[in-house]
Structure formats: structure tokens, C-alpha cells
Design a protein around this motif. Sequence first.
Motif, short mmCIF file in Angstrom:
data_model
loop_
_atom_site.label_atom_id
_atom_site.label_comp_id
_atom_site.label_asym_id
_atom_site.label_seq_id
_atom_site.Cartn_x
_atom_site.Cartn_y
_atom_site.Cartn_z
N ARG A 154 0.86 -1.21 0.00
CA ARG A 154 0.00 0.00 0.00
C ARG A 154 0.88 1.24 0.00
O ARG A 154 0.60 2.22 -0.69
CB ARG A 154 -0.90 0.02 1.25
CG ARG A 154 -2.14 -0.84 1.14
CD ARG A 154 -2.92 -0.85 2.47
NE ARG A 154 -3.54 0.43 2.80
CZ ARG A 154 -4.18 0.67 3.95
NH1 ARG A 154 -4.28 -0.28 4.87
NH2 ARG A 154 -4.71 1.85 4.18
N ASP A 205 -15.12 7.47 7.91
CA ASP A 205 -15.04 6.36 6.96
C ASP A 205 -14.35 6.76 5.66
O ASP A 205 -13.63 5.99 5.07
CB ASP A 205 -16.45 5.84 6.64
CG ASP A 205 -17.05 5.13 7.83
OD1 ASP A 205 -16.27 4.56 8.63
OD2 ASP A 205 -18.29 5.17 7.99
N ASP A 206 -14.58 7.99 5.24
CA ASP A 206 -14.06 8.44 3.96
C ASP A 206 -12.73 9.17 4.16
O ASP A 206 -12.67 10.22 4.78
CB ASP A 206 -15.09 9.38 3.31
CG ASP A 206 -14.60 9.90 1.96
OD1 ASP A 206 -13.51 9.47 1.51
OD2 ASP A 206 -15.31 10.72 1.37
N GLN A 207 -11.66 8.57 3.63
CA GLN A 207 -10.31 9.15 3.78
C GLN A 207 -10.26 10.62 3.33
O GLN A 207 -9.50 11.41 3.87
CB GLN A 207 -9.29 8.38 2.93
CG GLN A 207 -8.86 7.05 3.48
CD GLN A 207 -7.49 6.62 2.94
OE1 GLN A 207 -6.60 7.42 2.72
NE2 GLN A 207 -7.31 5.33 2.76
N GLU A 208 -11.05 10.96 2.31
CA GLU A 208 -10.98 12.32 1.78
C GLU A 208 -11.31 13.37 2.84
O GLU A 208 -10.82 14.48 2.80
CB GLU A 208 -11.94 12.48 0.60
CG GLU A 208 -11.41 11.94 -0.70
CD GLU A 208 -10.00 12.46 -1.06
OE1 GLU A 208 -9.73 13.65 -0.88
OE2 GLU A 208 -9.18 11.64 -1.48
N VAL A 224 -10.34 13.58 5.79
CA VAL A 224 -9.23 13.98 6.67
C VAL A 224 -8.13 14.73 5.92
O VAL A 224 -7.21 15.25 6.53
CB VAL A 224 -8.61 12.77 7.41
CG1 VAL A 224 -9.64 12.11 8.29
CG2 VAL A 224 -8.01 11.76 6.45
N ARG A 225 -8.26 14.80 4.60
CA ARG A 225 -7.22 15.47 3.82
C ARG A 225 -6.93 16.89 4.32
O ARG A 225 -5.76 17.26 4.49
CB ARG A 225 -7.58 15.48 2.33
CG ARG A 225 -6.41 15.87 1.43
CD ARG A 225 -6.82 15.92 -0.04
NE ARG A 225 -7.11 14.64 -0.64
CZ ARG A 225 -6.20 13.76 -1.06
NH1 ARG A 225 -4.92 14.02 -0.96
NH2 ARG A 225 -6.56 12.62 -1.59
N GLY A 227 -1.25 9.53 9.65
CA GLY A 227 -1.69 8.40 8.85
C GLY A 227 -1.66 7.12 9.66
O GLY A 227 -0.66 6.81 10.30
N ASN A 247 -6.40 3.33 8.44
CA ASN A 247 -7.48 3.71 7.51
C ASN A 247 -7.17 4.88 6.60
O ASN A 247 -7.93 5.15 5.67
CB ASN A 247 -8.75 4.05 8.31
CG ASN A 247 -9.35 2.80 8.91
OD1 ASN A 247 -9.28 1.73 8.31
ND2 ASN A 247 -9.92 2.93 10.09
N ASP A 248 -6.12 5.62 6.90
CA ASP A 248 -5.93 6.83 6.10
C ASP A 248 -4.48 7.03 5.64
O ASP A 248 -4.06 8.13 5.34
CB ASP A 248 -6.43 8.07 6.88
CG ASP A 248 -5.85 8.16 8.28
OD1 ASP A 248 -4.77 7.56 8.52
OD2 ASP A 248 -6.45 8.83 9.14
N GLU A 253 -2.95 6.25 2.86
CA GLU A 253 -2.74 6.72 1.49
C GLU A 253 -2.82 8.25 1.41
O GLU A 253 -1.95 8.91 0.83
CB GLU A 253 -3.75 6.09 0.52
CG GLU A 253 -3.42 4.66 0.12
CD GLU A 253 -3.91 3.60 1.12
OE1 GLU A 253 -4.57 3.98 2.11
OE2 GLU A 253 -3.62 2.41 0.91
N VAL A 254 -3.89 8.79 2.00
CA VAL A 254 -4.05 10.25 1.97
C VAL A 254 -2.90 10.92 2.72
O VAL A 254 -2.37 11.95 2.31
CB VAL A 254 -5.41 10.68 2.56
CG1 VAL A 254 -5.51 12.19 2.66
CG2 VAL A 254 -6.54 10.15 1.70
#
Length: 233
Positions: free
Chosen positions: A15, A169-172, A174-175, A204, A207-208, A210-211
Amino acid sequence: MPNPICENLESINERIRNACHGCGRDLDEITLVAISKTKPVSDILEAAECGQRHFGENKVQELTDKLDEIERTDLIWHMVGALQTNKIKYLAGGIHWIHSIPKIKALKEVEKRAKQAETPINVLIQVNISGEGQKSGCDPEELDDIIEYAKDLRYTHIRGLMGIASLVDDQEEVRPEFKLLHSLKEKYSGTDSTKIQMDQLSMGMTNDLEVAIEEGATMLRVGTAVFGNRNYQ
Ligand SMILES: *Cc1c(COP(=O)(O)O)cnc(C)c1O
């Protein structure tokens, strides 16, 4: 029998590779800190067998117990949890990184204890990026005073900032929180002091991640994806 922790580490490292590839970052900039809280020493040793070197815990007692039990000297230990100032003395000399220092009073104690142990320690200042009251960390406005204070410390090396994003739930979602932490790191990276390096950004989790990588993380704190679910915090 394949070792499940090794398989987990392989998939996390994949990942991380994919995320780095996707945003043009160098894999060498990223350190995976395996968060072993609540997990037995045998799990840590399994992870170490498959090459994992950085480990993190969130409770002082659990960390020092594990340190006492583990004889390997090639592992690098990180304290990542909220820390009572009066417990900092148990960490000096034994661990390499503290991610969770939110105030001058704690910095002062780190300096005192690191000096006594004659062992410098790397520190990240924890910033409250989620805006949630119960999450620890200083407010961004408090960083000026904290960094100014840290300039004169000898055994305490400020290496960057740490943040815990909102649990969503949505990584976006937390961006923006990660962007904020990155911009604060940039703001202080020019600070004129040899003791303030600001080269690390600890953000990170499972769950997050990648972002977090896309937004400049250099240290990922990953528990569940390495060791499986926890029964308690
Ligand atoms: C437990 C913990 C983590 C790891 O969380 P996972 O979601 O299990 O990856 C990271 N940072 C801190 C401060 C933690 O306490």
C-alpha cells in the motif's frame, strides 16, 4: 505455515509503495511505525523477524514492560500516546522517539530526563488537527511559543509534528487536517536552531495512510493492519 504478521506487513508495504508511486514520492522518505499496543511481545518478535524495525506503543507502562522483556537491541521504539508529564522519566534512555508532546511543561521534563540519561531524544510536537476537544495535542496557535522554547534545548531534538485525524469512513474527509499539519511543518522548518529540524511528519494510520502519504507524511503509525484488530484500546 505462512506468518500472518509478515503477510500483513507485506500488504502494508505494498500500500505504501503504491501510494508513493501514485504521488511521485520516494519510498525512502517513509517510515512505517508498527503500533503494537495491547499485542503480546511474541507478535512484536514475529514482525521483527520479517524485517520490521520501528515499533510504537501508547502507554508508558506497557512500553517499558515490553522493553524489559525484549532483548533485541536493533528495534527502534516510539511513544505515540498521550503522556502524563510525571511518566516521562521512565522513557528517557530507553526509547528513541516521542510523538506526543503537546506543551512546554512536557518538553522541559523530556530535556531534564534525557540529560540525566545522557541520551538525546527525538520529539514530535503533537498538534490537535481534528479540532475535537477530547483529542490531545496543542492548538496550532500554541506552536510559536513551544518552538521558541525548544530552540535552546540540548538533549531534546525537535524533529517535526504529529497529528491524529478525525475518525471517519471516507479518507478524503481527513485530507484538510493532514494539509494543515503539513503547512505547519513547513512554517517552522526554517526555524534557526540546530535542535529544530522539522523533517518528520507523523500522520496516517491503518485507515488513512494513502491520503497521509499524498499529503506529505514521513512516519505512518499503523496498528490494526499489522497486528489485527484489538479487543481494547
Ligand atoms: C492505536 C494508535 C495508532 C494505530 O491505529 P490503527 O488504526 O490501529 O492503525 C496510531 N496512532 C496512535 C496515537 C494510536 O494510539
